[in-house]
Enzyme design. Structure first.
Site, PDB file in Angstrom:
ATOM      1  CE  LYS A  87      -0.930  -0.156   4.937  1.00  8.90           C
ATOM      2  NZ  LYS A  87      -0.418   1.144   5.594  1.00  8.90           N
ATOM      3  CG  ASP A  88       3.765   2.235   2.568  1.00 10.05           C
ATOM      4  OD1 ASP A  88       2.721   2.848   2.888  1.00 10.05           O
ATOM      5  OD2 ASP A  88       4.803   1.441   3.335  1.00 10.05           O
ATOM      6  NE  ARG A 135      -7.299   3.381   4.163  1.00 11.58           N
ATOM      7  CZ  ARG A 135      -7.592   2.527   5.186  1.00 11.58           C
ATOM      8  NH1 ARG A 135      -8.804   1.875   5.484  1.00 11.58           N
ATOM      9  NH2 ARG A 135      -6.646   2.182   5.939  1.00 11.58           N
ATOM     10  NE  ARG A 136      -6.234   2.456   8.933  1.00  8.62           N
ATOM     11  CZ  ARG A 136      -5.174   2.247   9.083  1.00  8.62           C
ATOM     12  NH1 ARG A 136      -4.130   3.107   9.767  1.00  8.62           N
ATOM     13  NH2 ARG A 136      -4.503   1.071   8.962  1.00  8.62           N
ATOM     14  NE  ARG A 157       3.715   9.523  10.201  1.00 12.39           N
ATOM     15  CZ  ARG A 157       4.914  10.130   9.525  1.00 12.39           C
ATOM     16  NH1 ARG A 157       5.054  11.331   9.067  1.00 12.39           N
ATOM     17  NH2 ARG A 157       5.982   9.193   9.078  1.00 12.39           N
ATOM     18  NE  ARG A 163       0.782   5.008  13.554  1.00 10.88           N
ATOM     19  CZ  ARG A 163       0.327   5.459  12.645  1.00 10.88           C
ATOM     20  NH1 ARG A 163      -0.873   5.155  12.018  1.00 10.88           N
ATOM     21  NH2 ARG A 163       1.158   5.873  11.498  1.00 10.88           N
ATOM     22  CB  CYS A 250      -0.262   5.653  -1.018  1.00  6.32           C
ATOM     23  SG  CYS A 250       1.135   6.443  -0.406  1.00  6.32           S
TER      24      CYS A 250
END
Length: 325
Positions: A87-88, A135-136, A157, A163, A250
């Site tokens: 996805k990166d 997106r989230r 981040r 996190r 992305c």
């Protein structure tokens, strides 16, 4: 491929980001390549711009920030092959690099790691939910709006420890992470909820790895190709084709998932779902199409482009900050 004695050849050098998750992912691939070739594989740690910048991904561009340094090392001959989170990867593949393998995909879903074992449907009014992904944010806020819930999505981040630490120290009520990452570092038991894809579509290619090598090294490319999973490649190619056709990077608020069970043989159709939304969740364009399981790269690309065309006709273009008009 027959295994060869490892003592007579130099180790293959695998380029990887330095994070715990990247090292774990690369370690799995390294072991598979050792078994294939009989050669030792050594990890070469490379720091990317995305690792050192403290800015939000949307601000630093998102696209390619975690892969450029690895690709530079490949082209300079400093490493023989590299492992990325798919996805990166930017959606355009450079001619001088081969996407030699996309191994079988991990769980593509997002998960919630929340205080007190909270699940998505039990978040309290005013819950603070951390994520670095537009997106989230878009889908979480849309979910909250449709369920009469008020939440605050907080941009964050950092690595997995950082996190989850925001939840453990009480700064946030929950964070959203990729199930695949937690699985790969053996911490999936810390997830308090697996987010249903009907509510939160993952990033295109989420849960899949990309193994790259110089296109000129055809022998290595052929060896690495033995790690490829054709079903995973078909699914993620369709998802990334959608992303490319939307002209989104992305870090844009785009989710996509191609439903293609990896362990069922008699699957003849593939459903591709896509979503684009404003980060406040006020507007979403969410559509899906179903077609025959792609048997070629071009067929998978066509499925993604078809869904993108339908989404653009429904107004998706106006919802993406990165779209080049």
């Amino acid at each position: 491929m027959t295994e060869r004695a490892s003592g007579t050849e130099r180790p293959l050098r695998l380029g990887t980001r330095r994070s715990k998750l990247a090292m774990a992912q690369s370690g799995h691939v390294a072991e598979a390549v050792r078994r294939l070739t009989g050669r030792p594989v050594e990890l070469v740690e490379i720091t990317t711009y995305g690792d050192t910048s403290r800015e939000q991904l949307a601000q630093i561009g998102g696209t390619g920030v975690f892969v450029t340094a690895l690709r530079d090392a490949l082209l300079a001959g400093e490493v023989d092959f590299a492992v990325h989170s798919l996805k990166d990867l930017p959606t355009t593949q450079p001619d001088d690099l081969a996407l030699a393998a996309i191994p079988r995909r991990e769980d593509p879903r997002d998960v919630l790691v929340a205080r007190d074992g909270l699940t998505l449907d039990r978040l309290p009014q005013g819950a603070r939910v951390g994520t670095g992904s537009p997106r989230r944010m878009a889908q979480l806020n849309a979910y909250a709006r449709s369920h009469g819930l008020q939440i605050e999505t907080v941009p964050i981040r950092g690595n997995v420890d950082t996190r989850i630490g925001f939840v453990r120290n009480g700064e946030l009520d929950a964070v959203v992470l990729a199930a695949a990452g937690l699985n790969r570092i053996g911490r999936i038991d810390e997830a308090t909820d697996f987010l249903p894809v009907d509510a939160i579509l993952p990033a295109p290619g989420q849960g899949a790895l990309a193994v790259e090598c110089p296109a000129a090294d055809t022998a290595l490319a052929a060896t690495l190709a033995e790690l490829d999973d054709p079903r995973t490649r078909a699914a993620v190619t369709a998802e990334r084709s959608l992303l490319a056709a939307l002209e989104a990077g992305c870090s844009a608020p785009v989710g996509a998932l191609a439903d293609l069970p990896a362990d069922e043989q008699a699957v003849h159709e593939m459903r591709l779902r896509g979503v684009v939304g404003t980060t406040d969740g006020s507007t979403l364009v969410q559509l899906s199409i179903t077609g025959p399981v792609p048997t070629s790269h071009d067929e998978a690309m066509a499925l993604g482009r078809e869904l993108a065309s339908e989404m653009l006709a429904k107004g998706a273009a106006g919802l993406m900050g990165e779209r080049a008009l």
